[in-house]
Structure formats: C-alpha cells, structure tokens
Design an enzyme around this catalytic site. Structure first.
Site, mmCIF file in Angstrom:
data_model
loop_
_atom_site.group_PDB
_atom_site.id
_atom_site.type_symbol
_atom_site.label_atom_id
_atom_site.label_comp_id
_atom_site.label_asym_id
_atom_site.label_seq_id
_atom_site.Cartn_x
_atom_site.Cartn_y
_atom_site.Cartn_z
ATOM 1 N N THR A 1 0.894 -1.091 -0.129
ATOM 2 C CA THR A 1 0.074 -0.010 -0.134
ATOM 3 C C THR A 1 0.797 1.261 -0.043
ATOM 4 O OG1 THR A 1 -1.463 1.412 1.344
ATOM 5 C CG2 THR A 1 -0.349 -0.245 2.643
ATOM 6 N N ASP A 2 0.092 2.512 -0.610
ATOM 7 C CA ASP A 2 0.804 3.771 -0.433
ATOM 8 C C ASP A 2 1.237 4.158 1.039
ATOM 9 O OD1 ASP A 2 -1.834 4.544 -0.090
ATOM 10 O OD2 ASP A 2 -1.828 6.117 -1.608
ATOM 11 N N GLU A 3 0.577 3.510 1.831
ATOM 12 C CA GLU A 3 0.571 4.090 3.422
ATOM 13 C C GLU A 3 1.733 3.749 3.762
ATOM 14 O OE1 GLU A 3 -3.258 3.609 5.583
ATOM 15 O OE2 GLU A 3 -4.438 3.286 3.725
ATOM 16 N N TYR B 1 -1.334 -0.373 11.241
ATOM 17 C CA TYR B 1 -1.736 -1.081 9.849
ATOM 18 C C TYR B 1 -0.365 -1.044 8.918
ATOM 19 C CZ TYR B 1 -3.464 -1.518 5.037
ATOM 20 O OH TYR B 1 -3.234 -1.659 3.599
ATOM 21 N N LYS C 1 2.384 -3.570 7.303
ATOM 22 C CA LYS C 1 2.882 -3.675 5.885
ATOM 23 C C LYS C 1 4.139 -3.178 5.298
ATOM 24 C CE LYS C 1 -0.092 -4.591 2.889
ATOM 25 N NZ LYS C 1 -0.536 -5.810 2.409
HETATM 26 P P1 NAD Z 1 -10.071 -6.659 2.898
HETATM 27 O O1 NAD Z 1 -9.912 -6.469 4.389
HETATM 28 O O2 NAD Z 1 -11.322 -6.463 2.270
HETATM 29 O O3 NAD Z 1 -9.600 -8.365 2.787
HETATM 30 C C1 NAD Z 1 -8.783 -9.004 3.330
HETATM 31 C C2 NAD Z 1 -9.142 -10.484 3.058
HETATM 32 O O4 NAD Z 1 -7.758 -11.178 4.031
HETATM 33 C C3 NAD Z 1 -10.192 -10.839 3.780
HETATM 34 O O5 NAD Z 1 -10.869 -12.050 2.912
HETATM 35 C C4 NAD Z 1 -9.712 -11.828 5.070
HETATM 36 O O6 NAD Z 1 -10.494 -12.948 5.377
HETATM 37 C C5 NAD Z 1 -8.384 -12.331 4.527
HETATM 38 N N1 NAD Z 1 -7.541 -12.422 5.765
HETATM 39 C C6 NAD Z 1 -6.955 -11.708 6.729
HETATM 40 N N2 NAD Z 1 -6.292 -12.189 7.462
HETATM 41 C C7 NAD Z 1 -6.126 -13.629 7.090
HETATM 42 C C8 NAD Z 1 -5.359 -14.495 7.434
HETATM 43 N N3 NAD Z 1 -4.376 -14.589 8.557
HETATM 44 N N4 NAD Z 1 -5.173 -15.697 6.857
HETATM 45 C C9 NAD Z 1 -5.977 -15.874 5.186
HETATM 46 N N5 NAD Z 1 -6.668 -14.783 5.001
HETATM 47 C C10 NAD Z 1 -6.673 -13.804 5.943
HETATM 48 O O7 NAD Z 1 -8.683 -5.998 2.237
HETATM 49 P P2 NAD Z 1 -8.551 -5.235 0.935
HETATM 50 O O8 NAD Z 1 -8.970 -3.979 0.858
HETATM 51 O O9 NAD Z 1 -9.127 -6.490 -0.041
HETATM 52 O O10 NAD Z 1 -7.027 -5.370 0.610
HETATM 53 C C11 NAD Z 1 -6.147 -6.455 0.028
HETATM 54 C C12 NAD Z 1 -4.664 -6.319 0.065
HETATM 55 O O11 NAD Z 1 -4.587 -5.031 -0.737
HETATM 56 C C13 NAD Z 1 -4.170 -5.882 1.497
HETATM 57 O O12 NAD Z 1 -2.775 -6.466 1.665
HETATM 58 C C14 NAD Z 1 -3.990 -4.398 1.699
HETATM 59 O O13 NAD Z 1 -3.042 -3.948 2.351
HETATM 60 C C15 NAD Z 1 -3.721 -3.981 -0.021
HETATM 61 N N6 NAD Z 1 -4.200 -2.784 -0.140
HETATM 62 C C16 NAD Z 1 -5.556 -2.317 -0.101
HETATM 63 C C17 NAD Z 1 -6.104 -1.005 -0.395
HETATM 64 C C18 NAD Z 1 -7.238 -0.513 -0.461
HETATM 65 O O14 NAD Z 1 -7.743 0.410 -0.695
HETATM 66 N N7 NAD Z 1 -8.275 -1.423 0.036
HETATM 67 C C19 NAD Z 1 -5.110 -0.196 -1.086
HETATM 68 C C20 NAD Z 1 -3.810 -0.728 -1.428
HETATM 69 C C21 NAD Z 1 -3.202 -2.012 -0.980
HETATM 70 P P1 TYD Z 2 -10.111 4.633 4.933
HETATM 71 O O1 TYD Z 2 -11.291 4.268 4.052
HETATM 72 O O2 TYD Z 2 -10.306 3.814 6.248
HETATM 73 O O3 TYD Z 2 -8.953 4.326 4.290
HETATM 74 P P2 TYD Z 2 -7.453 4.870 4.673
HETATM 75 O O4 TYD Z 2 -7.517 5.312 5.969
HETATM 76 O O5 TYD Z 2 -6.601 3.491 4.284
HETATM 77 O O6 TYD Z 2 -6.915 5.685 3.596
HETATM 78 O O7 TYD Z 2 -10.495 6.096 5.048
HETATM 79 C C1 TYD Z 2 -10.132 7.117 3.907
HETATM 80 C C2 TYD Z 2 -10.380 8.557 4.573
HETATM 81 O O8 TYD Z 2 -11.377 8.859 4.982
HETATM 82 C C3 TYD Z 2 -9.074 8.778 5.493
HETATM 83 O O9 TYD Z 2 -8.713 10.072 5.359
HETATM 84 C C4 TYD Z 2 -9.963 8.555 6.873
HETATM 85 C C5 TYD Z 2 -11.519 9.147 6.302
HETATM 86 N N1 TYD Z 2 -12.625 8.418 7.131
HETATM 87 C C6 TYD Z 2 -13.436 9.370 7.665
HETATM 88 O O10 TYD Z 2 -13.322 10.634 7.512
HETATM 89 N N2 TYD Z 2 -14.518 8.926 8.287
HETATM 90 C C7 TYD Z 2 -14.590 7.652 8.323
HETATM 91 O O11 TYD Z 2 -15.753 7.201 9.360
HETATM 92 C C8 TYD Z 2 -13.802 6.861 7.982
HETATM 93 C C9 TYD Z 2 -14.004 5.449 7.911
HETATM 94 C C10 TYD Z 2 -12.557 7.313 7.192
#
Ligand code: NAD
Ligand code: TYD
Length: 351
Positions: free
Chosen positions: A133-135, A158, A162
């Site tokens: 992630t970019d985070e 988090y 990562k």
């Molecule tokens: P999510 O939380 O929706 O899904 C995570 C999945 O991982 C779930 O199905 C969960 O059951 C499974 N999981 C968790 N712990 C586990 C374990 N110990 N063993 C097996 N499975 C397990 O997450 P997401 O948003 O789909 O993100 C997927 C990946 O992409 C992550 O690695 C996250 O860091 C990365 N990512 C997400 C975003 C975003 O905007 N959502 C952006 C950049 C990177």
């Molecule tokens: P989020 O979807 O949790 O993603 P991330 O923190 O990983 O970027 O949040 C996106 C942005 O929205 C972040 O700046 C936090 C803000 N946010 C709120 O203002 N209210 C909320 O209830 C949530 C969940 C997030």
C-alpha cells in the site's frame, strides 16, 4: 495448467482480482487461501460462473499456519503467489494491533518461507507478488508525490505492519534471490468493499439516514483508483514485472474527504430520490490519531515499463460503485454482522 496461489481472495480486492483473473485466463487455475475473517465473505464466490468455479479451489485456512502452507506447495505445482491477505483497517489497528502483526508480518513470512523451500533451484518463471500500500510511505504535504524511492515512514500500526512485510519480502530477494515483486497502490473503490471503509460506510449510513462521520476537518486527501484498474495493474506486474522491483499504482485522482462525501450524497440523492439523504447528515468527529494528511502516487514507472494506466473515469466509476451497493443492500446487511456492529460502536463512541 498454470496455477497461482492467491491469498485473501474472499476480501474486497482479492475477490475482484479472482473474478478478473479467472475471466482473463481461461486456461489457468487459482488456489485461494483465506481464513474468512470478518472482512472475508464466502458467499462472494457464488458470483463466479460454474466453469470458473471448476478452476478455483478454496481453502479456508490461515496464511500464518506454516504446516498448512507448506502442504499446499507439496500438493500443488504453484507457479506464482499473489498475497492480498491482510488485516487492512487503520482504525482497527489503532484499537488493537496484534492481529495486524500476526497476519501482515508473520503470515507474509510463512508464505515467503514455504515458497523459498519449494522453489529452491527452480525459481525460473516463478513470482511472489506482495500486494502492499502507499500508506507505507507515510504522509505528504500539499504538494509532491510518492515515488518508489520515497523512504518508508509509516504512521499507523496497519501501515507499519505492511512496511515490515515489504522489508521482509525485499530481504528474501536480497538474501535468497527469491523472485519477488512488490506493488504499492493508493485507495481502491468499487464493489465488494467492506462497509467499515470510507466509501461503502458513507453509502450504508446514508441509506439508513445515519450520521456521516468525517474525521477532523475532512481536508485529508486520498488518491482513488477503481478496483478493476488495480487488478489490471497487478496482472501486468505478475506477468511482466521485473523481480526485485517495486511498482507504485495510483489513480492520479485526488479528493479531499469532505468533497468526496458531498459527491456521494449528491449521487445517492440522484439515484434514490430520497430527500432525507442530504448534507445535514454530515458530522465532523474527533480526528483519527496519527491521521495521514495526504496520499498521492506517482505511477510513471508502471506506466512506462509495463504500459499500464488507469482507464476508469472517476465520474463513471463512482456512480457504478454507488449503484452496485444500491443493488446489493442484502450483501451490505449480511456482511455487517454482530462483530462489525461491535467494532462500529467502539470506534465511533469515542468520537
Ligand atoms: P480486505 O480487508 O477487504 O480483505 C482481506 C482478506 O484477507 C479477507 O478476505 C480476510 O478474510 C483475509 N485474511 C485476513 N487475515 C487472514 C489470514 N491470517 N489468513 C488468511 N486470510 C486472511 O482487504 P482489501 O481491501 O481487499 O486489501 C487487500 C490487500 O490490498 C491488503 O494486503 C491491503 O493491504 C492491500 N491494499 C488495499 C487497498 C485498499 O484501498 N483497500 C489499497 C492498497 C493496498
Ligand atoms: P479509509 O477508507 O479507512 O482508508 P485509509 O485510512 O486506509 O486511507 O479512510 C479514507 C479516509 O477517510 C481517511 O482519511 C479517513 C477518512 N474517514 C473518515 O473521515 N470517516 C470515516 O468514518 C472513515 C472510515 C474514514
């Protein structure tokens, strides 16, 4: 038949990728490993066609279980791994980091180790893709972009977990010559996202005329990318990414949270005609501790080297996304289980 091991495929991006991959490569097979935490939804798999399901094997287990993960490498001839499995919600990591350390760091270590043991001496053509992630880069001021050379500077448990996983992946490349590659993507939006994250949370709350919580002043900036565009980028990296490299993936699409929430309200008003969905639902609440101010990705490397670019226009993608949630209110209701309601109560009580 080429076989990949994909972890976390019952979650948001993992499931979108699974659908994309089975559709794009009718000659390939996916072994899916996911232990179905609150964020993983088994019912999603019913959206796969019968033919797609015949090329998909689901294993409900933990990525941090070394006996199980090693046994998968003995049973299947695995050509590639894409590791989505993670604990992903920043606010949960603030409440309790322990699961983040176990899954995101230890779990990644278990996968790396099993792949190393199984692939030793026959690495050619194999690839381990760590979905990061970019985070991990921390927070930007009002200008500038994260490049692949930006130093890691995570602020939440988090993002720290990562970043730790990324360093472990890099260490396996430097030390053992493992064929690894890391992607770092900006915020994704689209179907199947758990409603604890900003966009589906706002949609869900608005539909129930519940307050729309904005942390702090709402001027934090995120760079939003449609999930299908992310899947295409991951596919490009899995196919053609150079081992040992990092690729940033972003939407070039920055929105302040407050502006995005106003846009969601206006789309929801338009799509539902419900006059009770309006800006009076907005509530400014206590800020998230350590809240990163701005994320913005420079994705010129993947654009130049792998010819990927985001193709979904945001105006179109966000409306498709809102419409999907309006058509899947049962899905929203189902995933918002007792466990989620407890988290919601605890997270927003203090704000
Ligand atoms: P999510 O939380 O929706 O899904 C995570 C999945 O991982 C779930 O199905 C969960 O059951 C499974 N999981 C968790 N712990 C586990 C374990 N110990 N063993 C097996 N499975 C397990 O997450 P997401 O948003 O789909 O993100 C997927 C990946 O992409 C992550 O690695 C996250 O860091 C990365 N990512 C997400 C975003 C975003 O905007 N959502 C952006 C950049 C990177
Ligand atoms: P989020 O979807 O949790 O993603 P991330 O923190 O990983 O970027 O949040 C996106 C942005 O929205 C972040 O700046 C936090 C803000 N946010 C709120 O203002 N209210 C909320 O209830 C949530 C969940 C997030």
């Amino acid at each position: 038949m080429k076989t990949i091991l994909a972890t976390g495929i019952a979650g948001f991006i993992g499931f979108n990728f699974l659908k994309y991959y089975l559709r794009t490569y009718p000659e390939r097979r996916v072994i899916g490993l996911d232990n179905l935490t609150y964020a993983g939804n088994y019912d999603n798999f019913s959206a796969l066609s019968g033919e797609e399901q015949s090329r998909f094997t689901f294993i409900k287990r933990d990525i941090a279980d070394p006996v199980l993960v090693n046994s998968l490498f003995e049973e299947y001839d695995i050509d590639g791994i894409i590791n989505f499995a993670a604990e992903t919600h920043v606010d949960r990591s603030i409440q309790d980091p322990s699961a983040f350390l176990k899954t995101n760091i230890l779990g990644t270590g278990v996968l790396l180790d099993a792949a190393k043991n199984s692939w030793s001496g026959k690495e050619s053509g194999k690839k381990f893709l760590q979905v990061s992630t970019d985070e991990v880069y921390g927070s930007l001021g009002t200008t500038g972009y994260f490049t692949e050379d930006t130093p890691l500077d995570p602020h939440s448990p988090y993002s720290a977990s990562k970043a730790a996983a990324d360093l472990l992946v890099k260490a396996y490349y430097d030390t053992y010559g493992m064929p690894v590659v890391i992607t770092r993507c900006s915020n994704n939006y689209g179907p199947y996202q758990f409603p604890e994250k900003l966009i589906p949370l706002i949609i869900q709350n608005a539909l129930h005329h519940q307050p729309l919580p904005i942390y702090g002043d709402g001027m934090q900036v995120r760079d939003w990318l449609y999930v299908e565009d992310h899947c295409q980028a991951l596919d490009a990296v899995l196919e053609a990414g150079r081992v040992g490299e990092v690729y940033n993936i972003g939407g070039n699409n920055e929105w302040e949270n407050i502006r995005l929430i106003r846009l969601l309200i206006s789309i929801l008003q338009d799509e539902t005609g419900d006059p009770q969905i309006n800006e009076t639902l907005i509530r400014f609440v206590r800020d998230r501790p350590g809240h990163d101010r701005r994320y913005a990705i420079d994705s010129s490397k993947i654009q130049k080297d792998l010819h990927w670019r985001p193709t979904t226009d945001f105006t179109k993608g966000i409306r498709t996304t809102v419409t999907w949630y309006l058509e899947h209110t049962e899905w929203l209701k189902k995933v918002s289980s007792g466990e989620y309601l407890r988290f919601y109560e605890e997270n927003y009580r203090k704000r």
